[in-house]
Structures are given as structure tokens and as C-alpha cells.
Design a protein around this motif. Structure first.
Motif, PDB file in Angstrom:
ATOM      1  N   SER A 101      47.425  58.471  25.131  1.00 33.53           N
ATOM      2  CA  SER A 101      45.989  58.734  25.041  1.00 33.53           C
ATOM      3  C   SER A 101      45.254  57.412  24.848  1.00 33.53           C
ATOM      4  O   SER A 101      45.842  56.426  24.367  1.00 33.53           O
ATOM      5  N   VAL A 102      43.995  57.401  25.208  1.00 33.69           N
ATOM      6  CA  VAL A 102      43.170  56.212  25.015  1.00 33.69           C
ATOM      7  C   VAL A 102      43.114  55.871  23.531  1.00 33.69           C
ATOM      8  O   VAL A 102      43.191  54.695  23.150  1.00 33.69           O
ATOM      9  N   THR A 103      43.048  56.877  22.694  1.00 36.35           N
ATOM     10  CA  THR A 103      43.010  56.673  21.243  1.00 36.35           C
ATOM     11  C   THR A 103      44.287  55.994  20.758  1.00 36.35           C
ATOM     12  O   THR A 103      44.238  55.045  19.976  1.00 36.35           O
ATOM     13  N   ARG A 104      45.421  56.459  21.241  1.00 40.64           N
ATOM     14  CA  ARG A 104      46.699  55.862  20.833  1.00 40.64           C
ATOM     15  C   ARG A 104      46.822  54.427  21.346  1.00 40.64           C
ATOM     16  O   ARG A 104      47.304  53.549  20.626  1.00 40.64           O
ATOM     17  N   ALA A 105      46.383  54.189  22.562  1.00 35.22           N
ATOM     18  CA  ALA A 105      46.419  52.832  23.113  1.00 35.22           C
ATOM     19  C   ALA A 105      45.554  51.890  22.282  1.00 35.22           C
ATOM     20  O   ALA A 105      45.946  50.755  22.006  1.00 35.22           O
ATOM     21  N   ALA A 106      44.392  52.361  21.860  1.00 31.02           N
ATOM     22  CA  ALA A 106      43.508  51.547  21.024  1.00 31.02           C
ATOM     23  C   ALA A 106      44.164  51.262  19.674  1.00 31.02           C
ATOM     24  O   ALA A 106      44.074  50.148  19.146  1.00 31.02           O
ATOM     25  N   GLU A 107      44.836  52.253  19.130  1.00 30.40           N
ATOM     26  CA  GLU A 107      45.545  52.095  17.856  1.00 30.40           C
ATOM     27  C   GLU A 107      46.662  51.054  17.980  1.00 30.40           C
ATOM     28  O   GLU A 107      46.819  50.175  17.127  1.00 30.40           O
ATOM     29  N   LEU A 108      47.425  51.130  19.054  1.00 34.60           N
ATOM     30  CA  LEU A 108      48.498  50.166  19.283  1.00 34.60           C
ATOM     31  C   LEU A 108      47.928  48.760  19.482  1.00 34.60           C
ATOM     32  O   LEU A 108      48.492  47.781  18.985  1.00 34.60           O
ATOM     33  N   GLY A 109      46.807  48.666  20.174  1.00 33.67           N
ATOM     34  CA  GLY A 109      46.142  47.378  20.354  1.00 33.67           C
ATOM     35  C   GLY A 109      45.719  46.782  19.025  1.00 33.67           C
ATOM     36  O   GLY A 109      45.868  45.576  18.790  1.00 33.67           O
ATOM     37  N   GLU A 110      45.221  47.621  18.146  1.00 35.23           N
ATOM     38  CA  GLU A 110      44.817  47.149  16.822  1.00 35.23           C
ATOM     39  C   GLU A 110      46.035  46.675  16.028  1.00 35.23           C
ATOM     40  O   GLU A 110      45.989  45.650  15.364  1.00 35.23           O
ATOM     41  N   HIS A 111      47.131  47.416  16.110  1.00 31.67           N
ATOM     42  CA  HIS A 111      48.363  46.994  15.438  1.00 31.67           C
ATOM     43  C   HIS A 111      48.816  45.629  15.959  1.00 31.67           C
ATOM     44  O   HIS A 111      49.230  44.766  15.178  1.00 31.67           O
ATOM     45  N   PHE A 112      48.726  45.446  17.278  1.00 28.23           N
ATOM     46  CA  PHE A 112      49.164  44.174  17.861  1.00 28.23           C
ATOM     47  C   PHE A 112      48.250  43.030  17.413  1.00 28.23           C
ATOM     48  O   PHE A 112      48.722  41.940  17.089  1.00 28.23           O
ATOM     49  N   ARG A 113      46.948  43.271  17.363  1.00 28.36           N
ATOM     50  CA  ARG A 113      46.023  42.236  16.874  1.00 28.36           C
ATOM     51  C   ARG A 113      46.312  41.902  15.410  1.00 28.36           C
ATOM     52  O   ARG A 113      46.259  40.741  15.012  1.00 28.36           O
ATOM     53  N   GLU A 114      46.649  42.905  14.614  1.00 21.26           N
ATOM     54  CA  GLU A 114      47.035  42.671  13.214  1.00 21.26           C
ATOM     55  C   GLU A 114      48.307  41.828  13.137  1.00 21.26           C
ATOM     56  O   GLU A 114      48.421  40.940  12.295  1.00 21.26           O
ATOM     57  N   LEU A 115      49.251  42.126  14.025  1.00 21.01           N
ATOM     58  CA  LEU A 115      50.493  41.358  14.066  1.00 21.01           C
ATOM     59  C   LEU A 115      50.205  39.886  14.352  1.00 21.01           C
ATOM     60  O   LEU A 115      50.764  38.997  13.716  1.00 21.01           O
ATOM     61  N   MET A 116      49.309  39.626  15.290  1.00 24.84           N
ATOM     62  CA  MET A 116      48.951  38.245  15.629  1.00 24.84           C
ATOM     63  C   MET A 116      48.203  37.572  14.466  1.00 24.84           C
ATOM     64  O   MET A 116      48.412  36.401  14.185  1.00 24.84           O
ATOM     65  N   ALA A 117      47.366  38.318  13.782  1.00 21.15           N
ATOM     66  CA  ALA A 117      46.609  37.768  12.652  1.00 21.15           C
ATOM     67  C   ALA A 117      47.498  37.495  11.443  1.00 21.15           C
ATOM     68  O   ALA A 117      47.155  36.682  10.583  1.00 21.15           O
ATOM     69  N   ALA A 118      48.663  38.137  11.384  1.00 21.70           N
ATOM     70  CA  ALA A 118      49.570  37.985  10.239  1.00 21.70           C
ATOM     71  C   ALA A 118      50.301  36.642  10.247  1.00 21.70           C
ATOM     72  O   ALA A 118      50.981  36.303   9.287  1.00 21.70           O
ATOM     73  N   ARG A 119      50.187  35.891  11.332  1.00 18.90           N
ATOM     74  CA  ARG A 119      50.760  34.539  11.439  1.00 18.90           C
ATOM     75  C   ARG A 119      52.239  34.469  11.091  1.00 18.90           C
ATOM     76  O   ARG A 119      52.688  33.594  10.355  1.00 18.90           O
ATOM     77  N   GLY A 120      53.006  35.441  11.611  1.00 14.48           N
ATOM     78  CA  GLY A 120      54.443  35.407  11.418  1.00 14.48           C
ATOM     79  C   GLY A 120      54.958  36.273  10.292  1.00 14.48           C
ATOM     80  O   GLY A 120      56.169  36.440  10.149  1.00 14.48           O
ATOM     81  N   GLN A 121      54.066  36.830   9.506  1.00 15.68           N
ATOM     82  CA  GLN A 121      54.478  37.749   8.447  1.00 15.68           C
ATOM     83  C   GLN A 121      54.583  39.143   9.053  1.00 15.68           C
ATOM     84  O   GLN A 121      53.764  39.519   9.882  1.00 15.68           O
ATOM     85  N   GLU A 122      55.570  39.883   8.634  1.00 13.03           N
ATOM     86  CA  GLU A 122      55.750  41.213   9.203  1.00 13.03           C
ATOM     87  C   GLU A 122      54.686  42.175   8.700  1.00 13.03           C
ATOM     88  O   GLU A 122      54.169  42.036   7.597  1.00 13.03           O
TER      89      GLU A 122
END
Length: 152
Positions: A85-106
Motif C-alpha cells: 500500500s502507499v501507506t506502507r511504502a511511506a512508512e518504510l521510507g520513513e524507517h529508511f530515512r531514520e536509519l540514515m539519520a542514525a549515522r550507523g546506530q541500529e
């Protein structure tokens, strides 16, 4: 153990960079986005087609050129969002942006699990110059989905 995980993550990225999922021009689409990373020259044109209700990603295709990180990220993203779903894709995108913002922290284990192979980009986030490469396709997806929803 950390070295073994890093090697596994590197292999996932290399595998996706070589055997790119979703690569190819999509003829029928509802949204399109061209994104360029001016820092390194990586670029992508991503097209998406939603179902008749405008709620599910029915088709997605992309063409582009760039480093193995940007190309692998697009491939992994394709596998994660196609049929979602578009909603799920947006959620996954947000998770990925959080992963990038975490600078290597899980991230939270549930979010890492939701990202599946995209969690391999944890190490990439340690290198600020490479973060834009990894995010390029996700930015294109967000833009193309917004366009497709307006047209749906």
C-alpha cells in the motif's frame, strides 16, 4: 561478530548493485520523479503506477546511473514496496530515512526487521557523503507517489 555482519551487509549491497530489481522503464505510470545527487552525479528517473483505487503500488520501474550504493538502494526499495500500500511504502521510507539519520546506530529491532535487506545500509549511514546516494531512490519514490495519488 560485527565484522561478519558488516561483510554480510556489504554483500547484500553488492548483490543488489549487480542484479538490480525493478530496473527498467515503465511505460504506463501515474507518477514520475527525476532525482539528481549534485554532489556525485547519481541520478534516477522513477515511475510508479497505482491500482485503480490509488492505494497500492501496482508497478514501479526506474532507470538511472550512479554508484553501487544508489543502485542497490533502488533495487532493495523496489523489492520492499512493490505490491504494498502507499501507506506502507511511506512508512518504510520513513524507517529508511531514520536509519540514515542514525549515522550507523541500529534502529528499533522491529523497524530493522521491516526494512529487510534495506537494513544492510546501516553501515552506509556512517558516511555522510554516501547518505544522499542511499536516499536518492526513496526521495524519487515519495515524489512519484505524491504525483500518482493526485492523478488517481
Amino acid at each position: 561478530m560485527a565484522d561478519a555482519m558488516e561483510q554480510l551487509y556489504q554483500q547484500v549491497i553488492l548483490d543488489h548493485a549487480r542484479a538490480r530489481q525493478g530496473e527498467g522503464e515503465l511505460a504506463n505510470y501515474g507518477g514520475e520523479s527525476f532525482q539528481l545527487n549534485p554532489t556525485c552525479g547519481d541520478q534516477v528517473t522513477l515511475r510508479v503506477q497505482l491500482d485503480d483505487a490509488g492505494e497500492t503500488i501496482e508497478a514501479l520501474g526506474w532507470t538511472g546511473q550512479g554508484c553501487s550504493i544508489s543502485q542497490a538502494s533502488l533495487s532493495v526499495m523496489y523489492e520492499l514496496v512493490i505490491g504494498q500500500s502507499v501507506t506502507r511504502a511511506a512508512e518504510l521510507g520513513e524507517h529508511f530515512r531514520e536509519l540514515m539519520a542514525a549515522r550507523g546506530q541500529e534502529l528499533d529491532p522491529a523497524r530493522l526487521e521491516a526494512l529487510e535487506d534495506a537494513s544492510a545500509f546501516t553501515g552506509v549511514a556512517r558516511y555522510p557523503a554516501r547518505i544522499k546516494c542511499a536516499l536518492l531512490g526513496w526521495m524519487a519514490l515519495r515524489d512519484a507517489l505524491a504525483q500518482a495519488q493526485v492523478r488517481a
